[in-house]
Design a protein around this motif. Structure first.
Motif, PDB file in Angstrom:
ATOM      1  N   THR A 134     -14.914   1.420 -46.356  1.00  0.00           N
ATOM      2  CA  THR A 134     -15.346   1.803 -45.020  1.00  0.00           C
ATOM      3  C   THR A 134     -15.245   0.644 -44.048  1.00  0.00           C
ATOM      4  N   VAL A 135     -15.725  -0.529 -44.470  1.00  0.00           N
ATOM      5  CA  VAL A 135     -15.687  -1.713 -43.609  1.00  0.00           C
ATOM      6  C   VAL A 135     -14.244  -2.114 -43.308  1.00  0.00           C
ATOM      7  N   GLY A 136     -13.379  -2.062 -44.330  1.00  0.00           N
ATOM      8  CA  GLY A 136     -11.981  -2.408 -44.109  1.00  0.00           C
ATOM      9  C   GLY A 136     -11.335  -1.508 -43.074  1.00  0.00           C
ATOM     10  N   GLY A 137     -11.608  -0.199 -43.179  1.00  0.00           N
ATOM     11  CA  GLY A 137     -11.053   0.729 -42.202  1.00  0.00           C
ATOM     12  C   GLY A 137     -11.657   0.545 -40.821  1.00  0.00           C
ATOM     13  N   ALA A 138     -12.992   0.335 -40.768  1.00  0.00           N
ATOM     14  CA  ALA A 138     -13.677   0.204 -39.483  1.00  0.00           C
ATOM     15  C   ALA A 138     -13.258  -1.062 -38.739  1.00  0.00           C
ATOM     16  N   THR A 188      -0.643   1.780 -41.972  1.00  0.00           N
ATOM     17  CA  THR A 188       0.348   2.840 -42.141  1.00  0.00           C
ATOM     18  C   THR A 188      -0.085   4.110 -41.428  1.00  0.00           C
ATOM     19  N   ASP A 189      -1.361   4.450 -41.535  1.00  0.00           N
ATOM     20  CA  ASP A 189      -1.897   5.658 -40.913  1.00  0.00           C
ATOM     21  C   ASP A 189      -1.662   5.633 -39.399  1.00  0.00           C
ATOM     22  N   LEU A 190      -2.128   4.571 -38.744  1.00  0.00           N
ATOM     23  CA  LEU A 190      -1.986   4.473 -37.293  1.00  0.00           C
ATOM     24  C   LEU A 190      -0.545   4.188 -36.888  1.00  0.00           C
ATOM     25  N   GLY A 193       1.742  -2.794 -35.441  1.00  0.00           N
ATOM     26  CA  GLY A 193       0.639  -2.265 -36.242  1.00  0.00           C
ATOM     27  C   GLY A 193       0.885  -2.456 -37.718  1.00  0.00           C
ATOM     28  N   PHE A 194       2.104  -2.142 -38.167  1.00  0.00           N
ATOM     29  CA  PHE A 194       2.452  -2.348 -39.570  1.00  0.00           C
ATOM     30  C   PHE A 194       2.423  -3.836 -39.919  1.00  0.00           C
ATOM     31  N   ALA A 195       2.979  -4.670 -39.040  1.00  0.00           N
ATOM     32  CA  ALA A 195       3.080  -6.100 -39.324  1.00  0.00           C
ATOM     33  C   ALA A 195       1.707  -6.758 -39.404  1.00  0.00           C
ATOM     34  N   VAL A 196       0.840  -6.425 -38.461  1.00  0.00           N
ATOM     35  CA  VAL A 196      -0.494  -7.039 -38.440  1.00  0.00           C
ATOM     36  C   VAL A 196      -1.331  -6.562 -39.626  1.00  0.00           C
ATOM     37  N   GLY A 197      -1.372  -5.250 -39.849  1.00  0.00           N
ATOM     38  CA  GLY A 197      -2.155  -4.725 -40.973  1.00  0.00           C
ATOM     39  C   GLY A 197      -1.641  -5.214 -42.309  1.00  0.00           C
ATOM     40  N   GLY A 198      -0.322  -5.187 -42.499  1.00  0.00           N
ATOM     41  CA  GLY A 198       0.251  -5.699 -43.739  1.00  0.00           C
ATOM     42  C   GLY A 198       0.015  -7.183 -43.903  1.00  0.00           C
ATOM     43  N   VAL A 230      -8.270  -3.660 -34.625  1.00  0.00           N
ATOM     44  CA  VAL A 230      -7.307  -4.766 -34.596  1.00  0.00           C
ATOM     45  C   VAL A 230      -5.881  -4.228 -34.606  1.00  0.00           C
ATOM     46  N   ILE A 231      -5.636  -3.275 -35.501  1.00  0.00           N
ATOM     47  CA  ILE A 231      -4.299  -2.682 -35.598  1.00  0.00           C
ATOM     48  C   ILE A 231      -3.979  -1.893 -34.333  1.00  0.00           C
ATOM     49  N   GLY A 232      -4.945  -1.117 -33.837  1.00  0.00           N
ATOM     50  CA  GLY A 232      -4.730  -0.354 -32.616  1.00  0.00           C
ATOM     51  C   GLY A 232      -4.435  -1.241 -31.421  1.00  0.00           C
TER      52      GLY A 232
END
Length: 405
Positions: free
Chosen positions: A339-343, A229-231, A361-366, A348-350
């Motif tokens: 931290t690991v989840g975000g890192a 969501t952030d990116l 980005g939303f589809a892959v992260g979700g 991958v999302i980017g």
């Protein structure tokens, strides 16, 4: 079951000062990544890529440091555990404000490694100072205040950078964090309940049950969904040439998390973190179809409502599944999982956004969050020889929660 209100939590001795101290420490801590980025880009005239490397160094240090910082809380108490963080704060940040780029990298790593374990201190103290029936409301209130810190901190730091300089902003951030930590040191919140009987120390990771490991995995999955969501919000607004509205969309997203946390904390029953992660992932996937800033703001609200609840639920179950002698370390591992989840999720999302557009980005992260939720849900129910202790403890946790979860 007697309904616990937020007033019940706030009436408990020492709770309000603990929240205030944590809030003061978290506001500037939330601003550190932004200030470091602007210090590299504006202060040192380097690229955003190089700023990302500095942020990665600080993140790596924080991920490695959180568990052992939490272990210090378990073994030494709050005051002695905070002394290294305060000392590093007074030395590293002033040096970072004057450092060249080459020196900024190791300094950022050390700053992350000794990052004050505010999350662990607050959650451990709340879990030991309050009865189990109060944990949901207490953790929810803490999550809500953390969300408020996230909204206020970066915005205030951004203004300070513009009005003064990145170096001045970094020193101000360090000073404000120091004030919050000194208040925590002075409060010295308890990390053991009055009736707790110490058990023999169990070396290694024998205390990490299967269910606890899955909770750490779910925590990492929650951060992947948040990163999507952030990116994704930034990517969509750039595609719409409306990046100036990012603050408005973020404000709606953050405010929905505040509301969700307050609603969840007022419930009389827990919701399993796996269920919340599954819902968050499913609600994140379609956000990218928004084709206007106002529809994007509205589309991010349903998933945003689950941000604070899932953080609260994970902490609640971790507190129930760990003995007090290991609770600080457990909360530290949860912080490392975030931290690991975000890192791991960010690149991958980017990359998905670069290849297929903002909606990806939303589809892959979700989608990743959904897969983690399903795997955790199934993994917690698979019988395994020699895991009777974990199963017994999980049954005790679920038995203490009303069946409407």
């Amino acid at each position: 079951m007697e309904k616990v209100t937020y007033a019940d939590v706030l009436r408990s001795p020492g709770t309000i000062p603990l929240y205030i101290a944590a809030f003061l420490a978290r506001i500037p801590m939330m601003a550190v990544p932004l200030v470091l980025t602007l210090l590299v880009v504006e202060g040192l005239d380097r690229s955003y890529g190089e700023a990302g490397i500095v942020a990665a160094a600080e993140t790596l240090g924080a991920g490695l440091g959180a568990p052992w910082r939490g272990r210090l809380i378990d073994r030494l108490g709050v005051r002695r555990a905070l002394i290294p963080s305060i000392a590093v704060l007074l030395v590293v940040y002033p040096l970072a404000a004057m450092a060249t780029y080459a020196w900024l990298l190791p300094l950022a790593f050390v700053a992350g490694l000794f990052l004050a374990p505010v999350h662990s201190i607050v959650r451990v103290s709340l879990s030991t100072n309050l009865p189990a029936s109060h944990h949901r409301s207490a953790f929810a209130l803490d999550s809500v205040m953390a969300e408020a810190s996230f909204i206020i901190g970066p915005a205030a730091a951004g203004v300070m950078v513009v009005q003064a300089s990145p170096q001045a902003a970094l020193l101000t951030v360090a000073g404000t964090v120091g004030i919050g930590l000194l208040i925590l040191w002075w409060l010295d919140p308890p990390t053991r309940s009055a009736d707790h009987v110490d058990t023999p120390h169990q070396p290694g990771f024998g205390w990490v049950t299967r269910d606890l490991a899955f909770l750490f995995l779910v925590s990492a999955g929650a951060m992947v969904a948040l990163m999507a969501t952030d990116l994704g919000i930034i990517a969509v607004l750039r595609e719409l040439d409306a990046i100036g509205l990012v603050g408005v969309v973020y404000l709606g997203w953050g405010f929905s998390s505040l509301v969700g946390g307050l609603v969840y904390g007022s419930r009389s029953a827990s919701i399993r973190p796996t269920y919340l992660l599954l819902a968050m992932g499913l609600l994140t996937i379609p956000v990218g179809v928004a084709h206007a800033p106002w529809t994007l703001a509205l589309a991010s609200i349903p998933a945003g409502l689950l941000c604070a609840p899932i953080m609260t639920s994970c902490s609640e179950y971790i507190a129930r599944l760990t003995d007090e002698t290991r609770r600080g370390e457990a909360m530290g591992w949860q912080a490392s999982a975030f931290t690991v989840g975000g890192a791991l999720g960010a690149p991958v999302i980017g990359s998905s956004i670069d290849l297929w557009g903002a909606a990806a980005g939303f589809a892959v992260g979700g989608g990743i969050a959904v897969l983690i939720a399903v795997a955790s849900f199934l993994g917690q129910r698979l019988p395994r020889a020699g895991d009777a202790g974990s199963s017994h403890l999980w049954n005790r946790v679920t038995a203490s929660t009303p069946p409407d979860r």
